[in-house]
Design a protein around this motif. Structure first.
Motif, short mmCIF file in Angstrom:
data_model
loop_
_atom_site.label_atom_id
_atom_site.label_comp_id
_atom_site.label_asym_id
_atom_site.label_seq_id
_atom_site.Cartn_x
_atom_site.Cartn_y
_atom_site.Cartn_z
N TYR A 103 0.84 -1.21 0.00
CA TYR A 103 0.00 0.00 0.00
C TYR A 103 0.88 1.25 0.00
O TYR A 103 0.62 2.21 -0.72
CB TYR A 103 -0.96 -0.01 1.20
CG TYR A 103 -2.02 1.05 1.06
CD1 TYR A 103 -3.20 0.80 0.36
CD2 TYR A 103 -1.83 2.34 1.60
CE1 TYR A 103 -4.17 1.78 0.19
CE2 TYR A 103 -2.80 3.33 1.43
CZ TYR A 103 -3.96 3.04 0.74
OH TYR A 103 -4.91 4.02 0.56
N ARG A 108 -2.79 -0.69 -5.32
CA ARG A 108 -4.20 -0.63 -4.91
C ARG A 108 -4.93 -1.91 -5.32
O ARG A 108 -6.15 -1.99 -5.28
CB ARG A 108 -4.88 0.61 -5.52
CG ARG A 108 -4.29 1.93 -4.97
CD ARG A 108 -4.56 2.11 -3.47
NE ARG A 108 -3.95 3.32 -2.94
CZ ARG A 108 -2.71 3.39 -2.40
NH1 ARG A 108 -1.95 2.30 -2.30
NH2 ARG A 108 -2.24 4.53 -1.93
N CYS A 139 -8.89 -0.59 -2.05
CA CYS A 139 -8.10 -1.58 -2.81
C CYS A 139 -8.96 -2.74 -3.30
O CYS A 139 -9.97 -3.08 -2.69
CB CYS A 139 -6.99 -2.15 -1.94
SG CYS A 139 -5.71 -0.94 -1.59
N ARG A 347 -6.94 1.17 -8.48
CA ARG A 347 -7.38 -0.24 -8.48
C ARG A 347 -7.28 -0.84 -9.87
O ARG A 347 -7.09 -2.03 -10.02
CB ARG A 347 -8.85 -0.32 -8.07
CG ARG A 347 -9.14 -0.34 -6.60
CD ARG A 347 -10.65 -0.26 -6.36
NE ARG A 347 -11.39 -1.28 -7.07
CZ ARG A 347 -12.18 -2.19 -6.49
NH1 ARG A 347 -12.31 -2.22 -5.18
NH2 ARG A 347 -12.84 -3.08 -7.21
#
Ligand code: SAH
Ligand code: SF4
Length: 352
Positions: A103, A108, A139, A347
């Motif tokens: 992270y 993500r 995420c 993401r």
């Protein structure tokens, strides 16, 4: 037959416009393509990816949390029949720590991958997924832990898993039988993929290019299968032999064919998430960059602790086994910038 007069370029244009080809068209194209056809396709594929995803490359942090596997796939270094491999399992805390690091480095999406290791039961996987989704609500969590029951997949999905990677390996049942022992079944693999799709996962299938016994006809079956199944993700990498498997003396797959198939998949499924795989980077030092330039838009650097990396050996000479997560992250960013692409903190969901 009429089709022998159709040039490959016409077929490539048709795929670009209609997103599908017939069995005979696929065969003709895959059986006779030239370097020129391949580069023509790559240019189109890159233009499509640029139009949909821009100059962005999505990164996924992959945590290879166990190299213990109950299966015995003939091609894979983790197969249970490989007595030479030193085995490891990461604890729940270890896995969460890898993701915490990831992270910080801008990942993500976390991909949890392993051999089929019964130690991690349904409850345990659900606990890890739930915890990750709670700690990192921005995420995505991807699982890649092999063949499970519908009920297991449903439980993981309810716990919050967003995506699942399960390469179909081959859409040809006879070919499947040459790559796996009789205890494993092609029908079950395909059932798993159907279940994953039905449960609303962003689902990834895929193949190794040049796996032993693979013919043009097999790849035609793969393209037809994916044309119909419409996976959100496709993993394509060359087969690379592992010295402690029955396929140790088999030749590695074709780099050029891998790049060509990446481009064809982009034309067939324009929005698909396509990784430039580690195997592609292993077969050629700048293979992943070339994968991006051929139409891929995802890279999956390793987040596993350095102490276990050289034990997750699916094939010989796997790259990045000595690097830390932060080194891998930096290296990928530089490689992408060099070819005019940007690693993004996102993401990186499928655009449907
Ligand atoms: N156990 C899970 C995930 C780990 S294996 C599963 O099998 O789905 C992940 C992928 O690695 C496999 O799907 C296979 O396509 C690939 N792989 C295994 N051995 C390989 C080899 N020798 N060369 C290239 N890819 C390989
Ligand atoms: Fe196990 Fe996956 Fe390797 Fe098959 S490919 S032996 S299931 S880790």
């Amino acid at each position: 037959m009429k089709e022998t007069n159709i040039t490959n370029k016409t077929l490539i244009d048709k795929l670009e416009n209609e997103h599908s080809l017939s069995h005979d068209e696929w065969f003709l194209l895959l059986d006779s393509f030239t370097d020129e056809d391949r580069l023509y396709t790559a240019e189109k594929a890159r233009a499509i990816a640029d139009k949909i995803y821009g100059k962005d490359v999505f990164i996924r942090g992959i945590v290879e949390f166990s190299n213990i596997c109950k299966q015995d796939c003939y091609y894979c270094g983790l197969r249970c029949g490989n007595a030479k491999l030193e085995r490891y399992r990461l604890s729940e805390e270890d896995i969460l720590n890898c993701c915490e690091d990831g992270y910080k480095y801008g990942f993500r999406t976390f991909v949890l991958q392993s051999g089929e290791d019964p130690f991690y039961d349904t409850e345990m996987i659900c606990r890890i997924v739930t915890r990750l989704k709670k700690d990192y609500p921005d995420c995505a969590v991807t699982l890649s832990i092999g063949e499970k029951s519908y009920e297991d997949y449903e439980a993981f999905r309810k716990a919050g898993a967003d995506r699942y990677l399960l390469r179909h390996e081959t859409a040809n049942e006879e070919h499947y039988g040459k790559l796996h022992p009789a205890t494993m079944s092609w029908k079950n693999r395909m059932r798993c993929l159907d279940d994953l799709k039905a449960l609303g996962y962003q689902t990834g299938c895929g193949i190794m290019i040049g796996s032993p016994g693979q013919t043009t006809e097999c790849i035609v079956d793969d393209m037809l299968y994916m044309q119909e199944f419409k996976p959100e993700m496709i993993g394509l990498g060359p087969f690379l032999p592992h010295s402690d498997t029955p396929f140790k003396d088999e030749p590695k797959g074709s780099y050029e064919m891998t790049l060509f198939l990446i481009s064809l998949c982009r034309l067939m499924l324009p929005n698909v998430l396509l990784p430039a795989t580690t195997a592609l980077g292993t077969i050629k030092p700048n293979g992943r960059e070339q994968g991006i330039l051929a139409g891929a838009n995802v890279i999956m650097p390793n987040l596993s602790p350095v102490k276990v990396r050289d034990k997750y050996m699916l094939y010989d000479n796997k790259i990045c086994t000595g690097d830390t997560s932060s080194e891998c992250r930096g290296c990928i960013e530089k490689r992408m910038e060099f070819i005019g692409y940007n690693v993004v903190i996102s993401r990186g969901d499928h655009k449907s």
